[in-house]
Design a protein around this motif. Sequence first.
Motif, PDB file in Angstrom:
ATOM      1  N   LEU A   1       7.116  15.959   4.094  1.00 26.04           N
ATOM      2  CA  LEU A   1       5.865  15.769   4.813  1.00 26.04           C
ATOM      3  C   LEU A   1       5.796  14.359   5.372  1.00 26.04           C
ATOM      4  O   LEU A   1       6.253  13.398   4.734  1.00 26.04           O
ATOM      5  CB  LEU A   1       4.668  16.014   3.886  1.00 26.04           C
ATOM      6  N   LYS A   2       5.227  14.232   6.554  1.00 24.20           N
ATOM      7  CA  LYS A   2       4.995  12.936   7.180  1.00 24.20           C
ATOM      8  C   LYS A   2       3.491  12.806   7.403  1.00 24.20           C
ATOM      9  O   LYS A   2       2.891  13.626   8.095  1.00 24.20           O
ATOM     10  CB  LYS A   2       5.742  12.829   8.498  1.00 24.20           C
ATOM     11  N   VAL A   3       2.887  11.776   6.777  1.00 23.26           N
ATOM     12  CA  VAL A   3       1.437  11.616   6.817  1.00 23.26           C
ATOM     13  C   VAL A   3       1.084  10.230   7.353  1.00 23.26           C
ATOM     14  O   VAL A   3       1.907   9.299   7.324  1.00 23.26           O
ATOM     15  CB  VAL A   3       0.818  11.822   5.411  1.00 23.26           C
ATOM     16  N   GLN A   4      -0.148  10.110   7.832  1.00 17.09           N
ATOM     17  CA  GLN A   4      -0.692   8.848   8.333  1.00 17.09           C
ATOM     18  C   GLN A   4      -2.029   8.574   7.658  1.00 17.09           C
ATOM     19  O   GLN A   4      -2.768   9.512   7.313  1.00 17.09           O
ATOM     20  CB  GLN A   4      -0.888   8.882   9.851  1.00 17.09           C
ATOM     21  N   LYS A   5      -2.327   7.228   7.498  1.00 14.06           N
ATOM     22  CA  LYS A   5      -3.603   6.848   6.905  1.00 14.06           C
ATOM     23  C   LYS A   5      -3.941   5.427   7.346  1.00 14.06           C
ATOM     24  O   LYS A   5      -3.059   4.586   7.529  1.00 14.06           O
ATOM     25  CB  LYS A   5      -3.532   6.915   5.378  1.00 14.06           C
ATOM     26  N   GLU A   6      -5.229   5.182   7.505  1.00 13.39           N
ATOM     27  CA  GLU A   6      -5.711   3.853   7.891  1.00 13.39           C
ATOM     28  C   GLU A   6      -5.779   2.972   6.640  1.00 13.39           C
ATOM     29  O   GLU A   6      -6.396   3.332   5.636  1.00 13.39           O
ATOM     30  CB  GLU A   6      -7.079   3.974   8.541  1.00 13.39           C
ATOM     31  N   VAL A   7      -5.112   1.815   6.711  1.00 15.72           N
ATOM     32  CA  VAL A   7      -5.041   0.916   5.554  1.00 15.72           C
ATOM     33  C   VAL A   7      -5.744  -0.406   5.887  1.00 15.72           C
ATOM     34  O   VAL A   7      -6.778  -0.400   6.540  1.00 15.72           O
ATOM     35  CB  VAL A   7      -3.574   0.691   5.138  1.00 15.72           C
TER      36      VAL A   7
ATOM     37  N   LEU B   1      -0.827   3.350   8.882  1.00 19.16           N
ATOM     38  CA  LEU B   1       0.497   3.381   8.272  1.00 19.16           C
ATOM     39  C   LEU B   1       0.982   4.821   8.208  1.00 19.16           C
ATOM     40  O   LEU B   1       0.224   5.723   7.834  1.00 19.16           O
ATOM     41  CB  LEU B   1       0.455   2.785   6.863  1.00 19.16           C
ATOM     42  N   GLU B   2       2.245   5.036   8.592  1.00 17.65           N
ATOM     43  CA  GLU B   2       2.872   6.360   8.558  1.00 17.65           C
ATOM     44  C   GLU B   2       3.969   6.350   7.501  1.00 17.65           C
ATOM     45  O   GLU B   2       4.791   5.429   7.466  1.00 17.65           O
ATOM     46  CB  GLU B   2       3.450   6.717   9.919  1.00 17.65           C
TER      47      GLU B   2
ATOM     48  N   VAL C   1       0.859  -1.200   0.000  1.00 15.57           N
ATOM     49  CA  VAL C   1       0.000   0.000   0.000  1.00 15.57           C
ATOM     50  C   VAL C   1       0.883   1.233   0.000  1.00 15.57           C
ATOM     51  O   VAL C   1       1.833   1.333   0.806  1.00 15.57           O
ATOM     52  CB  VAL C   1      -0.939   0.010   1.226  1.00 15.57           C
ATOM     53  N   ASP C   2       0.620   2.188  -0.881  1.00 10.32           N
ATOM     54  CA  ASP C   2       1.296   3.485  -0.930  1.00 10.32           C
ATOM     55  C   ASP C   2       0.261   4.559  -0.597  1.00 10.32           C
ATOM     56  O   ASP C   2      -0.591   4.896  -1.426  1.00 10.32           O
ATOM     57  CB  ASP C   2       1.910   3.717  -2.309  1.00 10.32           C
ATOM     58  N   ILE C   3       0.341   5.070   0.632  1.00 18.62           N
ATOM     59  CA  ILE C   3      -0.673   6.057   1.062  1.00 18.62           C
ATOM     60  C   ILE C   3      -0.447   7.415   0.411  1.00 18.62           C
ATOM     61  O   ILE C   3      -1.309   8.296   0.482  1.00 18.62           O
ATOM     62  CB  ILE C   3      -0.691   6.193   2.592  1.00 18.62           C
ATOM     63  N   THR C   4       0.740   7.637  -0.194  1.00 16.91           N
ATOM     64  CA  THR C   4       0.992   8.919  -0.865  1.00 16.91           C
ATOM     65  C   THR C   4       0.530   8.910  -2.317  1.00 16.91           C
ATOM     66  O   THR C   4       0.725   9.909  -3.020  1.00 16.91           O
ATOM     67  CB  THR C   4       2.493   9.254  -0.812  1.00 16.91           C
ATOM     68  N   GLU C   5      -0.076   7.818  -2.762  1.00 20.27           N
ATOM     69  CA  GLU C   5      -0.559   7.768  -4.144  1.00 20.27           C
ATOM     70  C   GLU C   5      -1.727   8.733  -4.324  1.00 20.27           C
ATOM     71  O   GLU C   5      -2.669   8.763  -3.527  1.00 20.27           O
ATOM     72  CB  GLU C   5      -0.991   6.342  -4.482  1.00 20.27           C
TER      73      GLU C   5
ATOM     74  N   LYS D   1      -7.144  13.705   2.384  1.00 17.91           N
ATOM     75  CA  LYS D   1      -7.361  12.254   2.387  1.00 17.91           C
ATOM     76  C   LYS D   1      -6.467  11.549   3.405  1.00 17.91           C
ATOM     77  O   LYS D   1      -6.696  10.385   3.728  1.00 17.91           O
ATOM     78  CB  LYS D   1      -7.098  11.681   0.996  1.00 17.91           C
ATOM     79  N   VAL D   2      -5.413  12.241   3.858  1.00 19.72           N
ATOM     80  CA  VAL D   2      -4.501  11.670   4.847  1.00 19.72           C
ATOM     81  C   VAL D   2      -4.425  12.619   6.035  1.00 19.72           C
ATOM     82  O   VAL D   2      -4.947  13.734   6.001  1.00 19.72           O
ATOM     83  CB  VAL D   2      -3.091  11.443   4.241  1.00 19.72           C
ATOM     84  N   ARG D   3      -3.747  12.168   7.069  1.00 19.15           N
ATOM     85  CA  ARG D   3      -3.560  12.993   8.277  1.00 19.15           C
ATOM     86  C   ARG D   3      -2.113  13.471   8.306  1.00 19.15           C
ATOM     87  O   ARG D   3      -1.180  12.668   8.340  1.00 19.15           O
ATOM     88  CB  ARG D   3      -3.874  12.178   9.528  1.00 19.15           C
ATOM     89  N   LEU D   4      -1.942  14.803   8.267  1.00 23.18           N
ATOM     90  CA  LEU D   4      -0.607  15.397   8.269  1.00 23.18           C
ATOM     91  C   LEU D   4      -0.061  15.398   9.696  1.00 23.18           C
ATOM     92  O   LEU D   4      -0.678  15.941  10.623  1.00 23.18           O
ATOM     93  CB  LEU D   4      -0.655  16.826   7.711  1.00 23.18           C
ATOM     94  N   VAL D   5       1.112  14.805   9.855  1.00 22.05           N
ATOM     95  CA  VAL D   5       1.732  14.699  11.173  1.00 22.05           C
ATOM     96  C   VAL D   5       2.845  15.719  11.345  1.00 22.05           C
ATOM     97  O   VAL D   5       2.948  16.378  12.386  1.00 22.05           O
ATOM     98  CB  VAL D   5       2.285  13.274  11.382  1.00 22.05           C
ATOM     99  N   HIS D   6       3.691  15.888  10.317  1.00 24.90           N
ATOM    100  CA  HIS D   6       4.853  16.767  10.460  1.00 24.90           C
ATOM    101  C   HIS D   6       5.222  17.314   9.084  1.00 24.90           C
ATOM    102  O   HIS D   6       5.004  16.667   8.048  1.00 24.90           O
ATOM    103  CB  HIS D   6       6.034  15.984  11.057  1.00 24.90           C
ATOM    104  N   ALA D   7       5.795  18.540   9.079  1.00 22.58           N
ATOM    105  CA  ALA D   7       6.257  19.169   7.842  1.00 22.58           C
ATOM    106  C   ALA D   7       7.502  19.971   8.152  1.00 22.58           C
ATOM    107  O   ALA D   7       7.562  20.673   9.164  1.00 22.58           O
ATOM    108  CB  ALA D   7       5.178  20.060   7.229  1.00 22.58           C
TER     109      ALA D   7
END
Length: 510
Positions: free
Chosen positions: A115-121, A127-128, A42-46, A93-99
């Motif tokens: 950018l560091k993002v999180q998403k439910e897979v 997944l972060e 899974v690629d959450i940055t797609e 669509k994702v949760r931004l954690v850090h920039a």
Amino acid sequence: MAEEAGMFVVHQTVGSVLCCKCGIPMAPNAANMCVKCLRSEVDITEGLQKHVTIVHCPECDCYLQPPRTWIKAQLESKELLTFCVKRLKNLNKVRLVHAEFIWTEPHSKRIKVKLKVQKEVLNGAILEQSYVVEFVQQEHMCESCSRVQANPDQWVASVQLRQHVSHRRTFFYLEQLILRHGAAASAIKIKQMEQGIDFFFANRSHGVKFVEFVGKVTPVRSRSDKQLVSQDSKSNNYNYKHTFSVEISPICREDLICLPPKVRSSLGNLGPLVICTKVTNSIALFDPLTLRQGFLDTDQYWRYSFKSLHTSRELVEYIVLDMEIISPEVNVGGSRFALADAQVARVSDFGKNDTIFNIKTHLGHLLNPGDYALGYDLYGANSNDDELEKYKGLVIPDAILIKKSYEEKRQKKHAKARPWKLKSLGMEVDDKAKLDQEKVDSEYEHFLKDLEENPEMRLNISLYHNEEYQQSEMASMTDGEDAPSVPLEELLADLELRDDEDEDDSSMRE
């Protein structure tokens, strides 16, 4: 607590499972896959932007926020980071954690943000993942800068500040107030005229805002006018040039004033001979013979519009021969005064005559026999004032002292540079203005002396450390210790970015 009580406790251990892909032991999760396998599946940055083009103005260092808003931001600043993040689409669509920024060459026209993002897979596993977004700067001048580059004289609003007096002390002080509050930051040009200063702005709203600022710090009256430059009758568009004429009150600090009878009655029979002690958006008047104070607001002054009887350029130096306090020291408007009988003589009369004046003064708490003072010579002055002639039977004193003189004590102390300095506006001098540079320098020196003597004047302006002042000059500070000076704790550090410092920083980064 069970262990402290001596009880047997079974230690719980976290079980491990094998990854369904690679078979390595791992802590159990909802997907039953290790992090590496999960990221490969899974690629959450797609679907998120990796390359963005932003518009940058090279003249004013601003960035375009569509459709027409320009935001000023420095490189690697919080404002620029916020601007870059907001330009990204589908980030919801994702949760931004850090920039954070990734350093790039300043001339590369590239800004990289990590950018560091999180998403439910799969099956609820979170997944972060980190990725880099590259922002490409496209150079394009903003509307105001392009107008200035095309024609620097193409202004929309002009503010003409004028004061009909024989000195420029008011403009020296007003210049420092403008610098302190950044009131002229949006001016495209500033021109020094013979009796004032002209400010030119690219928008009418900037000119209106500047006129409002001047009205808050000085008593002024203004009028505005506009001239049609061009029009488009089909689209109903009209372009005007707006001019604001602002006249500053000719009353200045330390001026001697003869109040009109109506003004005197409205102030409770103050004066009629009074001293102006402070000028803001109101005028503070002080009676040196009764130690009373009154205030005139802007509307009250322009209703009668009187002038000064004598200005500070007509001050004469006196020497105090004798001093006798006749009333205890009082506090009037935050300043201390004491009424006293004094015997004074003009310094210019020494060796010529024995003229001595017996006067009353409000400076009994400051002056001692042998001191020097500056005052108005009413004995030898030829005063042609309409308001003064209205008071029949008025006893005019021979002299009115204004302040203590420290001229002799300053001669050794300020033979070299001062330890502090002031900033100035970048003004152009009008070709038609007939300015005597020696006279301007002399008035500016008097203004600097007023700042040293009056701590209240220094409250609203910024003083900076003078780098040209050498520590070896501290030995000369012992001369004239009684002379007023600016305390070092009131000085600000003058921060300037130099090219050599930038080169050192770049070499350290490499």
